[in-house]
Design a protein around this motif. Structure first.
Motif, mmCIF file in Angstrom:
data_model
loop_
_atom_site.group_PDB
_atom_site.id
_atom_site.type_symbol
_atom_site.label_atom_id
_atom_site.label_comp_id
_atom_site.label_asym_id
_atom_site.label_seq_id
_atom_site.Cartn_x
_atom_site.Cartn_y
_atom_site.Cartn_z
ATOM 1 N N ARG A 82 -4.879 -3.414 13.414
ATOM 2 C CA ARG A 82 -3.728 -4.023 12.747
ATOM 3 C C ARG A 82 -2.596 -4.297 13.736
ATOM 4 O O ARG A 82 -1.912 -5.312 13.638
ATOM 5 C CB ARG A 82 -3.241 -3.117 11.613
ATOM 6 N N ASP A 92 -11.877 9.885 -3.246
ATOM 7 C CA ASP A 92 -10.732 9.542 -2.418
ATOM 8 C C ASP A 92 -10.304 10.730 -1.552
ATOM 9 O O ASP A 92 -9.554 10.569 -0.586
ATOM 10 C CB ASP A 92 -9.567 9.102 -3.322
ATOM 11 N N TYR A 94 0.852 -1.188 0.000
ATOM 12 C CA TYR A 94 0.000 0.000 0.000
ATOM 13 C C TYR A 94 0.889 1.239 0.000
ATOM 14 O O TYR A 94 0.674 2.170 0.750
ATOM 15 C CB TYR A 94 -0.901 -0.015 1.235
ATOM 16 N N ARG A 149 -2.675 7.385 6.817
ATOM 17 C CA ARG A 149 -3.733 6.992 5.889
ATOM 18 C C ARG A 149 -4.948 6.375 6.570
ATOM 19 O O ARG A 149 -6.047 6.430 6.019
ATOM 20 C CB ARG A 149 -3.203 5.967 4.882
ATOM 21 N N TYR A 182 -8.704 -2.556 3.106
ATOM 22 C CA TYR A 182 -9.879 -1.755 3.433
ATOM 23 C C TYR A 182 -10.469 -1.036 2.210
ATOM 24 O O TYR A 182 -11.602 -0.584 2.239
ATOM 25 C CB TYR A 182 -9.566 -0.771 4.570
ATOM 26 N N ALA A 223 -3.845 -2.938 1.613
ATOM 27 C CA ALA A 223 -4.928 -1.975 1.384
ATOM 28 C C ALA A 223 -6.264 -2.682 1.308
ATOM 29 O O ALA A 223 -7.143 -2.277 0.549
ATOM 30 C CB ALA A 223 -4.656 -1.208 0.097
ATOM 31 N N TRP A 268 -1.813 13.837 1.837
ATOM 32 C CA TRP A 268 -2.593 12.722 1.297
ATOM 33 C C TRP A 268 -2.078 12.360 -0.077
ATOM 34 O O TRP A 268 -1.806 13.225 -0.897
ATOM 35 C CB TRP A 268 -4.075 13.102 1.217
ATOM 36 N N PHE A 269 -1.944 11.066 -0.246
ATOM 37 C CA PHE A 269 -1.502 10.532 -1.523
ATOM 38 C C PHE A 269 -2.662 9.714 -2.071
ATOM 39 O O PHE A 269 -3.280 8.967 -1.326
ATOM 40 C CB PHE A 269 -0.298 9.623 -1.251
ATOM 41 N N PRO A 270 -3.011 9.817 -3.334
ATOM 42 C CA PRO A 270 -4.250 9.187 -3.798
ATOM 43 C C PRO A 270 -4.169 7.659 -3.868
ATOM 44 O O PRO A 270 -3.144 7.100 -4.237
ATOM 45 C CB PRO A 270 -4.419 9.757 -5.204
ATOM 46 N N ASP A 271 -5.289 7.021 -3.514
ATOM 47 C CA ASP A 271 -5.431 5.589 -3.797
ATOM 48 C C ASP A 271 -5.870 5.423 -5.242
ATOM 49 O O ASP A 271 -5.460 4.502 -5.937
ATOM 50 C CB ASP A 271 -6.492 4.967 -2.901
#
Lengths: 536, 342
Positions: B58, A445, A64, B49, A144, A142, A436-439
């Motif tokens: 987790r 998002d 992720y 995140r 979730y 990832a 924030w880094f995009p998914d």
């Protein structure tokens, strides 16, 4: 004894001579430090990329992070993908995908596709890939992202149906218009059911996918080597091999691109490095659209951030252009919404609400109207390394801007990431830095994780109207409905200012002359498509 | 009546028995310091995140929230079985990390020692021989400066001069990327692997990459040796047997080179063992500066990722090496000098 000692001394002298000889070799041949043979035409070329990123895992069930996903994108395929320059998913391993109803999504697989071990791709492999990711629920994965399909760690068996070897149907638990985007992420890469363990991770040096490259070598922290998959079902890569060389820090990476050890330096040269490399002979700085963002978060439970006027007043005072220019040498661009420019649904809501440049008069009016005495004391937290070396200067600049108005008395406090990441959820930071880094490249998002239930950062901001708009955009596949919902989310958020967007980053690489294709892969999807890169 | 001294065997056994508590204290310190330090692998990787509840789930699933005493007993049990475990962040057996990255460190430290001995002993002897001359003062100054200079600073200056300015030498890694890919690894010692491979261009590439890091680390150790050798030369030159040699009419060259220098080096051998710890700590900084994928380089990476298992394993390995070398030196000392007894 005498003989032994003399022999020892002779050994030292001999060793010194070897060192001196080697040094001599260095001086005579140092000018040819290019290092990379490559050779031949485009299709035989070896591309060497240097980076300070580190790989975590190449198994989609436990990856992720940007770099691991980039390797995954090049070794595996997903049902959907974001094409170069695009920002919407299109079929990849699928020939077509579509909604049967708001909770049922069916894909038809491409025929004749084989994994790198020769096994044919079937719908069972697709089901297996999702099932194992959810069952394994990797602590660095990832899973979730699949929350519309199943709860992580729990597989009931009715989430996916495979009526025939070429058809896969996803039965979602709730309407989710972002599902096609999620199918395009690295988390949704398809693995062969005949090889991958169902409940355990595949070793990182043995990934098997259907992608344009095969991984042939992985030395953690040192090197990853990909070679073109000649049996690839799609357009073959424009190069024969990609060497990814890992560097501990940016000075080493900068020296490597300058010295010709690498063809491409991508992530994470500093703004100062990029400025100094710009214009150097033999090098080009390539820039592209990025949607990584930085912002200031308010905990609306803690004073003084609990007062709307304080948040709005700060929003009036922050000079994003000054930060982008003076702190980051224009390697970032001012951001006026939590949804970055370049994404479907973006509007400059903070620019509309507060203007493009600082407005101290309106900032003062907000506080005066609310009966708040000035200067307002406020503590702002930031973290020194996790969001890049520019953070210190960025927050010093923000302090200068706020105090320059005479309306605030700012105390800056910082913690290293390990402590910061824990404390940010403990209601002790009234205002704090995040990024924030995009998914996936969709406005969802930048909304669904930020606003419902106080946001993932535990800022306690709650606006039922925003929550409702998020439900609407998630449930609808109609672009006009989604666009309206995103506009509403951004407008409402700008008025209440639970966060203040500051900047969005660009994707920047430094490449040596003769290397092309990097520009083509820079788009909001953040997929580094090695197969597009060529070298003369 | 004087108390009889214990035998060498008793000394050796006692010294050996002391290793265990020493190791236990060290392992305990490492374990608790890692746990007291903030953060964990999950937070380090995904803290920016995921919501706190998800992070906690987790951490729980990975067992990071188990009682400390349970984790501690598990840890000691594994170490006792020489099982260093598997790294949390990238699922590598720690023994693989020690073998692969330890080989890189071994190669670097070996050549650094060669540089240290060549420069340190050579200049130390010269300074002692030319006491209070301009050369002596310069060499002493040089020794102080290189010893006082942090490895990363000296390394960075070397990179700027020999890499960027002059373009003579590569500044990072163990070999060029393509050489690194093509070189078959049998021993993980690239110089030896290159010789086995039989490709001299590869050998040359590896040697060139070795020069700056080995010289940087070696010079720092040489700083200690220069002063030590010099002092020993001065002391031996005052010895009665030197006077006696001169009185017998032996020429000065023979007196200095055959008698004084040889004896001046004896205490240096003892001190060299103690330099191993300095070499290890210096290797961490040197490897980081030169992007040298040794065990120190990996230690920093795993520390940043809060990978308890990897850090514990690597530090335990470091400790075992230092303890083993110290033990060896003590045995040699006791063997040479009968006064060294418990």
């Amino acid at each position: 004894m005498r003989t032994r000692t003399s022999r020892g001394l002779r050994l030292f002298v001999l060793a010194a001579a070897v060192v001196a000889l080697a040094a001599g070799c260095g001086s005579s041949s140092g000018s040819s430090s290019g290092g990379s043979g490559g050779g031949g035409g485009n299709s035989d070329a070896t591309i060497i990329m240097g980076t300070t990123d580190t790989a975590i895992h190449f198994d989609p069930a436990n990856a992720y992070d940007l770099h691991s996903w980039n390797i995954i994108y090049n070794v595996y395929d997903e049902l959907m993908t974001i094409p170069p320059g695009g920002n919407k998913p299109v079929p990849s391993l699928a020939t077509s995908c579509g909604w049967d109803d708001p909770k049922t999504y069916t894909c038809h697989l491409r025929s004749g596709v084989k994994f790198q071990n020769g096994d044919p791709l079937t719908s069972k492999d697709v089901e297996f890939s999702f099932q194992r990711s959810i069952v394994i629920n990797g602590d660095q994965g990832a899973c979730y992202l699949f929350s519309s399909l199943a709860t992580c760690g729990k597989w009931k068996g009715n989430e996916i149906s495979t009526p025939d070897p070429q058809t896969v149907t996803f039965h979602l638990t709730q309407p989710d218009a972002t599902w096609p985007f999620i199918l395009a992420t690295g988390a949704a890469a398809i693995v062969p059911s005949s090889v991958y363990p169902a409940t355990k991770l595949q070793p990182d040096d043995q990934p098997i996918g259907t992608g344009p490259y095969k991984l042939v070598k992985y030395q953690p922290g040192v090197q990853t080597v990909l070679e073109r998959n000649d049996a690839y079902w799609g357009t073959p890569a424009k190069n024969a091999r990609v060497l990814i060389q890992y560097y501990k820090d940016t000075p080493s990476l900068k020296l490597a691109i300058q010295g010709g050890d690498v063809d491409i330096a991508f992530r994470n040269l500093t703004p100062t490095d990029i400025s100094s490399l710009r214009g150097q002979s033999g090098l080009q700085v390539v820039e592209g659209q990025g949607i990584e963002i930085r912002y200031l978060v308010f905990n609306v439970k803690l004073p003084p951030s609990d007062q709307l006027a304080v948040r709005r007043s700060i929003a009036y005072l922050i000079d994003r252009q000054s930060i982008a220019h003076n702190v980051y040498n224009d390697t970032v661009q001012p951001l006026y919404s939590m949804v970055p420019a370049g994404l479907f649904g973006h509007i400059d809501s903070y620019k509309t609400e507060y203007g493009a440049t600082p407005n101290p008069d309106l900032a003062k009016k907000e506080l005066t109207d609310a009966g708040i005495n000035t200067p307002v004391p406020i503590t702002i937290w930031w973290t020194p390394t996790h969001y890049g070396g520019g953070s210190a200067d960025e927050y010093t600049e923000i302090k200068r801007e706020l105090e320059g108005s005479g309306l605030f008395k700012v105390t800056l406090k910082s913690e290293e990431w390990d402590q910061y990441a824990v404390d940010r959820g403990k209601d002790i930071f009234p205002a704090f830095q995040l990024g924030w880094f995009p998914d996936y490249p969709d406005a969802d998002d930048y909304s669904a994780y930020f606003y419902p239930n106080g946001g993932f950062w535990n800022g306690h901001y709650d606006n039922p109207q925003i929550d409702k708009a998020i439900d609407q955009e998630k449930a609808s596949t109609d672009p006009s409905v989604r666009e309206a919902a995103f506009a509403k989310i951004q407008t409402l958020a700008a008025k209440d200012a639970p966060t203040i967007p500051i900047w969005q980053g660009k994707q920047i690489a430094v490449v040596r002359d003769g290397v092309s294709g990097v520009q083509e892969t820079f788009d909001p999807a953040y997929i580094f498509r090695f197969w597009l890169i060529s070298k003369t | 009546m004087a108390k009889p001294t214990t035998s060498l065997r008793t000394y050796a056994l006692t010294r050996l028995a002391l290793v265990l508590p020493m190791l236990w204290i060290l392992l305990t310190l490492v374990f608790f310091m890692m746990r007291v330090a903030p953060g964990d692998p999950v937070t380090a990787a995904l803290g920016g995140r995921l919501p706190e509840q998800e992070l906690q789930q987790r951490r729980h699933a990975a067992g990071y929230d188990k009682p400390l005493i349970v984790q501690y007993v598990d840890y000691l049990g594994n170490v006792a079985r020489l099982n260093f475990g598997t790294t949390i962040t990238d699922d590598r057996p720690v023994t693989d990390v020690i073998i692969e990255n330890g080989s890189a460190t071994l190669e670097l430290t070996f050549w650094a020692m060669v540089v240290a001995l060549s420069v340190g002993i050579g200049l130390g002897l010269l300074a002692g021989r030319l006491r209070d001359s301009g050369a002596d003062v310069s060499i002493r100054m040089f020794g102080i400066v290189v010893y006082a200079m942090p490895a990363f600073f000296l390394g960075f200056l070397a990179q700027l001069l020999f890499g960027e300015r002059l373009g003579w030498l590569p500044t990072s890694g163990r070999a060029s990327p393509e050489v690194q890919f093509l070189l078959p690894t049998h021993t993980h010692l690239y110089l030896i692997d290159a010789i086995i491979y039989g490709d001299w261009a590869t050998f040359k590439d590896v040697v060139l990459h070795l020069i700056l890091p080995a010289a940087t680390l070696g010079l720092i150790i040489a700083g200690v040796l220069i002063r030590l050798v010099r002092v020993n030369v001065l002391q031996t030159m005052k010895g009665d047997y030197i006077e006696a040699a001169r009185a017998r009419g032996i020429d000065e060259k023979s007196v200095v080179y055959r008698h004084a220098f040889k004896n001046a080096l004896v205490p240096v051998v003892t001190v060299l063992g103690l330099q191993v710890a300095l070499l290890m700590s210096g290797a961490v900084l040197t490897e980081t500066t030169f992007n040298w994928p040794g065990i120190g380089f990996e230690l920093v990476r795993y520390l940043n990722n809060r990978d308890y298992i990897a850090v514990q394993g690597i530090i335990t390995f470091f400790a075992l090496i230092v303890i083993f070398i110290s033990l060896l030196i003590d045995f040699v000392n006791a063997w040479i000098d009968p006064r060294v007894r418990y």
